[in-house]
Motif scaffolding. Structure first.
Motif, mmCIF file in Angstrom:
data_model
loop_
_atom_site.group_PDB
_atom_site.id
_atom_site.type_symbol
_atom_site.label_atom_id
_atom_site.label_comp_id
_atom_site.label_asym_id
_atom_site.label_seq_id
_atom_site.Cartn_x
_atom_site.Cartn_y
_atom_site.Cartn_z
ATOM 1 N N ALA A 233 0.824 -1.223 0.000
ATOM 2 C CA ALA A 233 0.000 0.000 0.000
ATOM 3 C C ALA A 233 0.850 1.262 0.000
ATOM 4 O O ALA A 233 0.576 2.223 0.726
ATOM 5 N N SER B 194 1.211 3.236 -2.549
ATOM 6 C CA SER B 194 0.519 4.200 -3.424
ATOM 7 C C SER B 194 1.313 4.592 -4.665
ATOM 8 O O SER B 194 0.885 5.468 -5.420
ATOM 9 N N ILE C 298 -6.626 3.776 -3.401
ATOM 10 C CA ILE C 298 -6.403 3.011 -2.178
ATOM 11 C C ILE C 298 -7.752 2.845 -1.477
ATOM 12 O O ILE C 298 -8.379 3.828 -1.085
ATOM 13 N N CYS D 111 -9.301 1.261 5.105
ATOM 14 C CA CYS D 111 -8.614 2.136 6.057
ATOM 15 C C CYS D 111 -7.683 1.324 6.946
ATOM 16 O O CYS D 111 -7.908 0.137 7.186
ATOM 17 N N SER E 120 -6.134 -1.273 4.367
ATOM 18 C CA SER E 120 -5.872 -0.482 3.159
ATOM 19 C C SER E 120 -5.287 -1.364 2.068
ATOM 20 O O SER E 120 -4.404 -2.188 2.324
#
Length: 247
Positions: free
Chosen positions: A80, A82, A99, A102, A106
């Motif tokens: 994750a 990004s 994404i 939470c 995630s």
């Protein structure tokens, strides 16, 4: 401001520990073994142990997405970070990735939980190139293993003249990677340039120059001197007949 203080180095190690604790330890069998940025950075920051254990390993139960014909998406390897989301949106301008979830849940998502094939993905491969693990991996690499050498070349799919690194294993073409110093594309690519390289080894590929006098005549193989001379002669004939300046 200093970026190399003992405190900063300790923070880097801590962040890397968190990444490694939630990443599968299958490096020896991973398709990207030997070319994994996560492995490389763990060594750069001097990580020797992971205090948090590996209980988080493979916490994402989502199945591998193999819907795209050119690359696979394995959520269990995703950290994750990004980078793929940024490559898709800020670099390529497609905005096909986001994404989702939470905190510990995630994860990278193609659209609203869609498969890559059903999402707005245009298969440009920017996300694959940006991925620091083998979460996004070309099917050709999975099949043939990592390339061992590369040659800078020009894409032959159209006349734009995009530059690529043709990455090979022996004499077998494994993948095409957009060349960042290419004047025409500057590291960008379309789906054809990135993935449609099967013509390079296709049995019907034309390997010698061919000419014909009329469209109804069969093609005949010639040497390069004759081919270039034929093109030059016919261009001169067009100039003589139509003029060399645009109307």
């Amino acid at each position: 401001m200093s970026t190399q203080t003992p405190k900063v180095e300790k923070l880097r190690q801590g962040v890397m520990e968190l990444y490694i604790s939630d990443h599968p330890l299958d490096c020896l069998t991973c398709p990207a073994n030997g070319e994994c940025e996560l492995q490389d950075m763990a060594g750069v920051v001097g990580l020797r142990q992971v205090r948090y254990g590996y209980e988080g390993e493979n916490h994402l139960d989502a199945e591998k997405d193999t819907s795209n014909p050119y690359f696979d998406f394995d959520p269990s390897k995703c950290i994750a970070c990004s980078r793929c989301v940024q490559a898709c949106g800020e670099v390529q301008g497609t905005f096909g990735l986001t994404i989702g979830g939470c905190g510990f849940e995630s994860k990278v998502s193609a659209g609203a939980g869609e498969t890559f094939m059903d999402s707005e993905c245009v298969s440009c491969g920017a996300c694959v190139q940006a991925c620091p693990t083998s979460t996004l991996q070309e099917k050709s690499v999975v099949e043939l293993s990592m390339p061992t050498r590369s040659v800078v070349t020009t894409c032959a799919n159209c006349g734009v003249g995009c530059s690529f690194r043709a990455e090979l294993r022996g004499d077998e073409l494994v993948r095409m990677v957009p060349y960042k110093d290419g004047g025409a594309n500057e590291g960008h690519s379309c789906v054809k340039g990135r993935f449609a390289f099967g013509y390079a080894t296709h049995p019907d590929r034309v390997l010698k120059p061919m000419v014909r006098d009329r469209i109804t005549d069969p093609w005949r193989e010639v040497e390069w001197d004759e081919a270039i001379g034929t093109v030059a002669r016919r261009m001169r004939e067009l100039q003589d007949r139509c003029g060399s300046s645009p109307p």
